[in-house]
Design a protein around this motif. Structure first.
Motif, PDB file in Angstrom:
ATOM      1  N   GLY A  58       0.815  -1.209   0.000  1.00 44.20           N
ATOM      2  CA  GLY A  58       0.000   0.000   0.000  1.00 44.20           C
ATOM      3  C   GLY A  58       0.845   1.254   0.000  1.00 44.20           C
ATOM      4  O   GLY A  58       0.337   2.352   0.246  1.00 44.20           O
ATOM      5  N   GLU A  83      -7.209   4.305   2.196  1.00 44.66           N
ATOM      6  CA  GLU A  83      -7.137   3.633   0.906  1.00 44.66           C
ATOM      7  C   GLU A  83      -5.873   2.787   0.807  1.00 44.66           C
ATOM      8  O   GLU A  83      -5.904   1.664   0.286  1.00 44.66           O
ATOM      9  CB  GLU A  83      -7.179   4.653  -0.224  1.00 44.66           C
ATOM     10  CG  GLU A  83      -8.531   5.314  -0.410  1.00 44.66           C
ATOM     11  CD  GLU A  83      -8.553   6.224  -1.621  1.00 44.66           C
ATOM     12  OE1 GLU A  83      -7.541   6.267  -2.365  1.00 44.66           O
ATOM     13  OE2 GLU A  83      -9.575   6.895  -1.838  1.00 44.66           O
ATOM     14  N   GLU A 128      -6.401  -0.272   2.837  1.00 41.43           N
ATOM     15  CA  GLU A 128      -7.283  -1.210   2.157  1.00 41.43           C
ATOM     16  C   GLU A 128      -6.518  -2.047   1.154  1.00 41.43           C
ATOM     17  O   GLU A 128      -6.792  -3.246   0.960  1.00 41.43           O
ATOM     18  CB  GLU A 128      -8.435  -0.460   1.462  1.00 41.43           C
ATOM     19  CG  GLU A 128      -9.420   0.222   2.424  1.00 41.43           C
ATOM     20  CD  GLU A 128     -10.312  -0.769   3.166  1.00 41.43           C
ATOM     21  OE1 GLU A 128     -10.223  -1.970   2.906  1.00 41.43           O
ATOM     22  OE2 GLU A 128     -11.105  -0.305   4.009  1.00 41.43           O
ATOM     23  N   ARG A 129      -5.542  -1.427   0.497  1.00 42.85           N
ATOM     24  CA  ARG A 129      -4.705  -2.200  -0.437  1.00 42.85           C
ATOM     25  C   ARG A 129      -3.904  -3.260   0.311  1.00 42.85           C
ATOM     26  O   ARG A 129      -3.753  -4.388  -0.161  1.00 42.85           O
ATOM     27  CB  ARG A 129      -3.766  -1.257  -1.207  1.00 42.85           C
ATOM     28  CG  ARG A 129      -4.469  -0.348  -2.208  1.00 42.85           C
ATOM     29  CD  ARG A 129      -3.504   0.270  -3.210  1.00 42.85           C
ATOM     30  NE  ARG A 129      -2.549   1.174  -2.573  1.00 42.85           N
ATOM     31  CZ  ARG A 129      -2.775   2.459  -2.355  1.00 42.85           C
ATOM     32  NH1 ARG A 129      -3.949   2.990  -2.681  1.00 42.85           N
ATOM     33  NH2 ARG A 129      -1.853   3.210  -1.802  1.00 42.85           N
TER      34      ARG A 129
END
Length: 330
Positions: free
Chosen positions: A260, A318, A321-322
């Motif tokens: 991420g 975000e 989340e990756r």
């Protein structure tokens, strides 16, 4: 006769709780500050205030003459020169306590002990620098000034907190983790979740400052931190329990975080090497710490009433989340 206390600072975080603790223990309390921050005691007749700049020796002496304090708690001495001035101005009080820091320790060892663990060096340049790189050295030099003053007969002591948390924490370091737990059912924790960065509940720090002012030995320094330490993963679990919510802790290694574009250093309150302070010396004065679950419950309750979310420490959901997506495929 009621004892009087002067709190240098006294409006934001640690100082605010110091004032409350002193009031609860029967002191007449006066704060001394420039008025740059909101005064939480503006409507409290029990708390007087003297306006002035603690870096101005005349203002400092005026505050001393105005209050004639029995004890002084110095929450905003950030430079060695501040401490030099204070131990001179307050040389005849019953107790002057300087708020130092666990950052004053230079050596990485577990635990860090007063009088044994090496302190940071402080060059003349560092003594006047205002960067975080010089914070520990400046605090350590303040400790040395207090030690010398104690040797000269001044009732001056130092208290070294580790990372302080609790209600009204403007740093928002723990607020980030509380917000994560309240917002998401899966929280990414860097590394294996077992890293230790000793923390101190703010009400316990306030109590420690009073206890040391009343019974500490001149020239001595006292560590303060929760008597029960929790790992980073346990910290998240304690927050979830205090919040009455469920939360899955997801551990992510440096390699997994890289998916991420993240690193362990992107997460606030993460520290590679354990930072642990020995608090036995303070406990010998009769000080006790609040149980972690109770301290966290009060902290979470105040967080919910505030507008703090720790966003400045957010590595980016975000990106997390990756990372979670990669871990789910493993």
């Amino acid at each position: 006769m009621t004892d009087s206390a002067l709190v240098i600072g006294g409006t934001r975080f640690i100082g605010r709780h110091v004032v409350e603790d002193l009031l609860e223990h029967g002191y007449e309390v006066t704060t001394f500050n420039r008025g740059n921050h909101g005064n939480p005691f503006a409507d409290r007749e029990a708390v007087d205030r003297v306006e002035g700049d603690r870096r101005d020796d005349t203002d400092l002496r005026t505050a001393k003459l105005s209050v004639e304090p029995d004890v002084v708690v110095d929450c905003v001495a950030y430079y060695p020169a501040d401490v030099e001035a204070a131990v001179d101005v307050f040389s005849d009080v019953d107790g002057y306590v300087y708020v130092s820091s666990g950052s004053a320790y230079a050596a990485e060892e577990v635990p860090k002990r007063e009088g044994e663990t090496e302190l940071c060096d402080c060059t003349p340049e560092r003594a006047e620098d205002d960067s975080m790189d010089s914070y520990g050295p400046r605090k350590a030099e303040g400790d040395r000034i207090v030690a010398r003053a104690g040797g000269d007969g001044v009732n001056a002591m130092a208290v070294r907190p580790c990372v302080v948390y609790g209600p009204h924490d403007y740093t928002e370091r723990l607020d980030y983790w509380i917000d994560r737990v309240l917002t998401y059912d899966r929280v990414v924790v860097p590394g294996d979740g077992q890293h230790l960065w000793h923390r101190a509940y703010v009400e316990d720090v306030a109590a420690a400052l009073r206890v040391v002012a009343e019974g500490g030995d001149p020239g001595e320094a006292y560590n303060v931190g929760d008597r029960r330490l929790v790992t980073m993963e346990e910290m998240v679990d304690v927050i979830a329990e205090a919040a009455g919510t469920g939360c899955e802790v997801v551990r992510a290694s440096e390699r997994e975080l890289s998916a991420g574009g993240l690193s362990t250093s992107d997460f606030v309150l993460y520290r590679e090497y354990p930072h642990v302070l020995d608090t036995n010396k303070l406990a010998e004065l009769g000080w006790e710490s609040t149980p972690v679950a109770e301290a966290m419950a009060r902290t979470v309750a105040e967080h919910r009433e505030s507008d703090r979310d720790g966003a400045e420490h957010d590595p980016g959901r975000e990106a997390e989340e990756r990372v979670l997506g990669v871990l789910d495929t493993v």
